[in-house]
Write an enzyme that holds these catalytic residues in place. Structure first.
Site, mmCIF file in Angstrom:
data_model
loop_
_atom_site.group_PDB
_atom_site.id
_atom_site.type_symbol
_atom_site.label_atom_id
_atom_site.label_comp_id
_atom_site.label_asym_id
_atom_site.label_seq_id
_atom_site.Cartn_x
_atom_site.Cartn_y
_atom_site.Cartn_z
ATOM 1 N N GLY A 68 -1.641 -4.626 -17.612
ATOM 2 C CA GLY A 68 -2.627 -3.558 -17.630
ATOM 3 C C GLY A 68 -3.180 -3.442 -19.037
ATOM 4 N N GLN A 73 -7.245 0.628 -25.924
ATOM 5 C CA GLN A 73 -6.410 -0.371 -26.599
ATOM 6 C C GLN A 73 -7.222 -1.462 -27.293
ATOM 7 O OE1 GLN A 73 -3.612 -0.813 -23.013
ATOM 8 N NE2 GLN A 73 -2.285 -1.212 -24.766
ATOM 9 N N CYS A 126 4.512 -1.996 -24.186
ATOM 10 C CA CYS A 126 3.083 -1.730 -24.329
ATOM 11 C C CYS A 126 2.503 -2.706 -25.344
ATOM 12 C CB CYS A 126 2.877 -0.285 -24.795
ATOM 13 S SG CYS A 126 1.152 0.152 -25.075
ATOM 14 N N LEU A 127 1.353 -3.258 -25.018
ATOM 15 C CA LEU A 127 0.722 -4.213 -25.927
ATOM 16 C C LEU A 127 0.342 -3.563 -27.254
ATOM 17 C CD1 LEU A 127 -1.598 -6.047 -23.366
ATOM 18 C CD2 LEU A 127 0.598 -6.832 -24.289
ATOM 19 N N HIS A 168 1.034 4.325 -16.625
ATOM 20 C CA HIS A 168 0.993 3.890 -18.022
ATOM 21 C C HIS A 168 -0.459 3.785 -18.519
ATOM 22 C CE1 HIS A 168 2.731 1.204 -21.350
ATOM 23 N NE2 HIS A 168 1.425 1.075 -21.497
ATOM 24 N N GLU A 169 -1.322 3.162 -17.713
ATOM 25 C CA GLU A 169 -2.704 2.943 -18.167
ATOM 26 C C GLU A 169 -3.511 4.244 -18.162
ATOM 27 O OE1 GLU A 169 -3.237 0.282 -19.654
ATOM 28 O OE2 GLU A 169 -1.418 -0.681 -18.941
ATOM 29 N N HIS A 172 -2.706 6.232 -21.177
ATOM 30 C CA HIS A 172 -3.423 5.765 -22.373
ATOM 31 C C HIS A 172 -4.742 6.512 -22.545
ATOM 32 C CE1 HIS A 172 -1.419 2.516 -24.423
ATOM 33 N NE2 HIS A 172 -1.206 1.824 -23.320
HETATM 34 ZN ZN ZN Z 1 0.199 0.365 -23.038
#
Ligand code: ZN
Length: 214
Positions: A68, A73, A126-127, A168-169, A172
């Site tokens: 995701g 991000q 998480c990226l 999660h997304e 964000h």
């Molecule tokens: Zn993330």
């Protein structure tokens, strides 16, 4: 010099990002863009640029790799995210975590609410917080309301790992990182994850690191 086309600041920003070519640079924790509530998408990019941006988000998610990616991000404060999970995991992991394949989806202006009271706790990462993972208890099932990339309404239930990705997304886009919801004592480096905590569930980690599971 004035442009002949009226461009929004978001459109300018996205054009500049796309001009870089290839995967987009991912913003890391500490950048305020990850802590602001993203603005509703109301056509600021126009259909063609939105399609190109979504394509770049998908490419960036694949290259990372991740399951995701939210627009914030890559530094763009609009309520847009992409999700996709081929779920290449062993059967025991699939069963324990409900990690079933999630086809590619674009979430525009997403919000979610829990369905029922069940929660499930698993390690996630998480990226934008590279190198670390932690256990997060999340709703097992959520109702997602959003639009797709064509502006069509979405009202759909997600369960298991796809429900985790949706939460999660969407978080964000509200300025929330998974670490805000994580069990602090579960924090583990990727090296520790590979060496110690690859089990389908975090029960052994909970005992050894000293944290509670729901
Ligand atoms: Zn993330």
């Amino acid at each position: 010099m004035a442009s002949s086309r009226a461009r929004t600041p978001f459109a300018e920003q996205v054009e500049e990002l796309l001009a870089l070519g290839g995967p987009l640079p991912i913003v890391a924790a500490g950048d305020p863009v990850l802590r602001r509530r993203a603005e509703p998408y109301e056509g600021q990019l126009g259909p063609a640029l939105l399609a190109r941006f979504v394509g770049a988000l998908r490419l960036t998610m694949h290259e990372a790799p991740g399951v995701g990616l939210a627009a914030v991000q890559v530094g763009v404060g609009l309520r847009i995210a992409v999700i996709e999970d081929p779920a290449p995991v062993p059967e025991e992991v699939r069963l324990a975590r409900g990690r079933v394949p999630q086809p590619f989806r674009v979430l525009v202006n997403p919000s979610y609410e829990p369905v029922g009271t069940r929660r499930a706790a698993f390690f996630e990462g998480c990226l934008s917080v590279p190198g670390w993972q932690a256990v997060v208890a999340r709703h097992t099932e959520v109702r997602l309301r959003a639009e797709d990339e064509h502006g069509r309404p979405v009202d759909e239930a997600f369960t298991g790992w796809p429900a985790r990705i949706v939460q999660h997304e969407t978080d964000h886009l509200d300025g929330t990182l998974y670490v805000d919801r994580a069990e602090p004592r579960s924090l583990s480096s990727n090296e520790a994850m590979a060496a110690r905590w690859a089990q389908p569930t975090p029960e052994a980690a909970a005992r050894a690191l000293g944290f509670e599971l729901p």
